[in-house]
Design a protein around this motif. Structure first.
Motif, PDB file in Angstrom:
ATOM      1  N   GLU A   1       0.834  -1.296   0.102  1.00  0.00           N
ATOM      2  CA  GLU A   1       0.065   0.062   0.060  1.00  0.00           C
ATOM      3  C   GLU A   1       1.081   1.143  -0.058  1.00  0.00           C
ATOM      4  O   GLU A   1       1.841   1.280   0.524  1.00  0.00           O
ATOM      5  CB  GLU A   1      -0.952   0.075   1.386  1.00  0.00           C
ATOM      6  N   GLN A   2       0.327   2.371  -0.594  1.00  0.00           N
ATOM      7  CA  GLN A   2       1.135   3.594  -0.629  1.00  0.00           C
ATOM      8  C   GLN A   2       0.448   4.587   0.203  1.00  0.00           C
ATOM      9  O   GLN A   2       0.360   5.762  -0.120  1.00  0.00           O
ATOM     10  CB  GLN A   2       1.015   4.080  -1.787  1.00  0.00           C
ATOM     11  N   ALA A   3      -0.167   4.281   1.406  1.00  0.00           N
ATOM     12  CA  ALA A   3      -0.622   4.961   2.358  1.00  0.00           C
ATOM     13  C   ALA A   3       0.207   5.895   3.092  1.00  0.00           C
ATOM     14  O   ALA A   3      -0.333   6.431   4.237  1.00  0.00           O
ATOM     15  CB  ALA A   3      -1.693   4.334   3.206  1.00  0.00           C
ATOM     16  N   HIS A   4       1.465   5.786   2.810  1.00  0.00           N
ATOM     17  CA  HIS A   4       2.550   6.643   3.796  1.00  0.00           C
ATOM     18  C   HIS A   4       2.581   7.847   3.341  1.00  0.00           C
ATOM     19  O   HIS A   4       3.873   8.646   3.615  1.00  0.00           O
ATOM     20  CB  HIS A   4       3.449   5.722   4.238  1.00  0.00           C
ATOM     21  N   PHE A   5       1.951   8.641   2.318  1.00  0.00           N
ATOM     22  CA  PHE A   5       2.276   9.726   1.670  1.00  0.00           C
ATOM     23  C   PHE A   5       1.122  10.648   2.069  1.00  0.00           C
ATOM     24  O   PHE A   5       0.224  10.565   2.053  1.00  0.00           O
ATOM     25  CB  PHE A   5       2.434   9.689   0.395  1.00  0.00           C
ATOM     26  N   LEU A   6       1.489  12.260   2.451  1.00  0.00           N
ATOM     27  CA  LEU A   6       0.749  12.970   2.689  1.00  0.00           C
ATOM     28  C   LEU A   6       0.269  13.650   1.250  1.00  0.00           C
ATOM     29  O   LEU A   6       0.952  13.644   0.224  1.00  0.00           O
ATOM     30  CB  LEU A   6       1.317  14.099   3.380  1.00  0.00           C
ATOM     31  N   ALA A   7      -0.832  14.664   1.400  1.00  0.00           N
ATOM     32  CA  ALA A   7      -1.012  15.310  -0.042  1.00  0.00           C
ATOM     33  C   ALA A   7       0.089  15.905  -0.660  1.00  0.00           C
ATOM     34  O   ALA A   7       0.017  16.113  -2.089  1.00  0.00           O
ATOM     35  CB  ALA A   7      -2.431  15.964   0.251  1.00  0.00           C
ATOM     36  N   ASP A   8       0.766  16.510  -0.009  1.00  0.00           N
ATOM     37  CA  ASP A   8       2.012  17.358  -0.716  1.00  0.00           C
ATOM     38  C   ASP A   8       2.993  16.347  -1.284  1.00  0.00           C
ATOM     39  O   ASP A   8       4.134  16.637  -1.748  1.00  0.00           O
ATOM     40  CB  ASP A   8       2.397  18.278   0.234  1.00  0.00           C
ATOM     41  N   GLY A   9       2.983  15.061  -1.144  1.00  0.00           N
ATOM     42  CA  GLY A   9       3.895  14.046  -1.584  1.00  0.00           C
ATOM     43  C   GLY A   9       4.796  13.613  -0.472  1.00  0.00           C
ATOM     44  O   GLY A   9       5.780  12.570  -0.755  1.00  0.00           O
TER      45      GLY A   9
ATOM     46  N   LEU B   1      15.783  12.431   5.611  1.00  0.00           N
ATOM     47  CA  LEU B   1      16.838  12.715   4.815  1.00  0.00           C
ATOM     48  C   LEU B   1      16.368  12.313   3.446  1.00  0.00           C
ATOM     49  O   LEU B   1      16.693  13.072   2.541  1.00  0.00           O
ATOM     50  CB  LEU B   1      17.890  12.027   5.291  1.00  0.00           C
ATOM     51  N   SER B   2      15.786  11.147   3.215  1.00  0.00           N
ATOM     52  CA  SER B   2      15.254  10.404   2.148  1.00  0.00           C
ATOM     53  C   SER B   2      14.582  11.707   1.375  1.00  0.00           C
ATOM     54  O   SER B   2      14.748  11.807   0.257  1.00  0.00           O
ATOM     55  CB  SER B   2      14.717   9.055   2.174  1.00  0.00           C
ATOM     56  N   HIS B   3      13.709  12.098   2.047  1.00  0.00           N
ATOM     57  CA  HIS B   3      12.440  12.952   1.569  1.00  0.00           C
ATOM     58  C   HIS B   3      13.383  14.304   1.097  1.00  0.00           C
ATOM     59  O   HIS B   3      12.985  14.754   0.105  1.00  0.00           O
ATOM     60  CB  HIS B   3      11.524  13.448   2.488  1.00  0.00           C
ATOM     61  N   LEU B   4      14.195  14.970   1.980  1.00  0.00           N
ATOM     62  CA  LEU B   4      15.042  16.130   1.602  1.00  0.00           C
ATOM     63  C   LEU B   4      15.823  15.916   0.355  1.00  0.00           C
ATOM     64  O   LEU B   4      15.885  16.777  -0.666  1.00  0.00           O
ATOM     65  CB  LEU B   4      15.538  16.480   2.793  1.00  0.00           C
ATOM     66  N   ALA B   5      16.267  14.657   0.139  1.00  0.00           N
ATOM     67  CA  ALA B   5      17.312  14.596  -0.801  1.00  0.00           C
ATOM     68  C   ALA B   5      16.758  13.981  -2.006  1.00  0.00           C
ATOM     69  O   ALA B   5      17.211  14.237  -3.105  1.00  0.00           O
ATOM     70  CB  ALA B   5      18.584  13.804  -0.380  1.00  0.00           C
TER      71      ALA B   5
END
Length: 88
Positions: free
Chosen positions: A6-14, A43-47
């Protein structure tokens, strides 16, 4: 047969809903040092949030999938963190 994650771990802004994802991973195995995994998520999200893999998948999404596989394999927190940031 392959089970689709599932890809339920993301918010509306990605961005990653880090706490929801950590709760999901922690449900597989209790990690005493969740801080290293939490920091790797950020860190993964920032980079990697603006980058894509050769297949066109977002680097953050790929890192989460790899980290979930590592959690399924009962790996430690450092290994999961490495899976999160390996392509960022």
């Amino acid at each position: 047969m392959v089970k689709v994650k599932e890809q339920a771990h993301f918010l509306a802004d990605g961005s990653i809903d880090v706490e929801a994802w950590l709760a999901y991973v922690d449900g597989k195995k209790h990690y005493e040092n969740k801080a290293v995994i939490r920091n790797a998520c950020y860190l993964s999200h920032l980079a990697g949030s603006e980058r894509s893999t050769d297949s066109g998948e977002n680097c953050v999404q790929q890192g989460l999938k790899i980290a979930e596989i590592l959690a399924d394999l009962d790996m430690d927190a450092d290994t999961i963190a490495a899976g999160l940031i390996h392509n960022s």
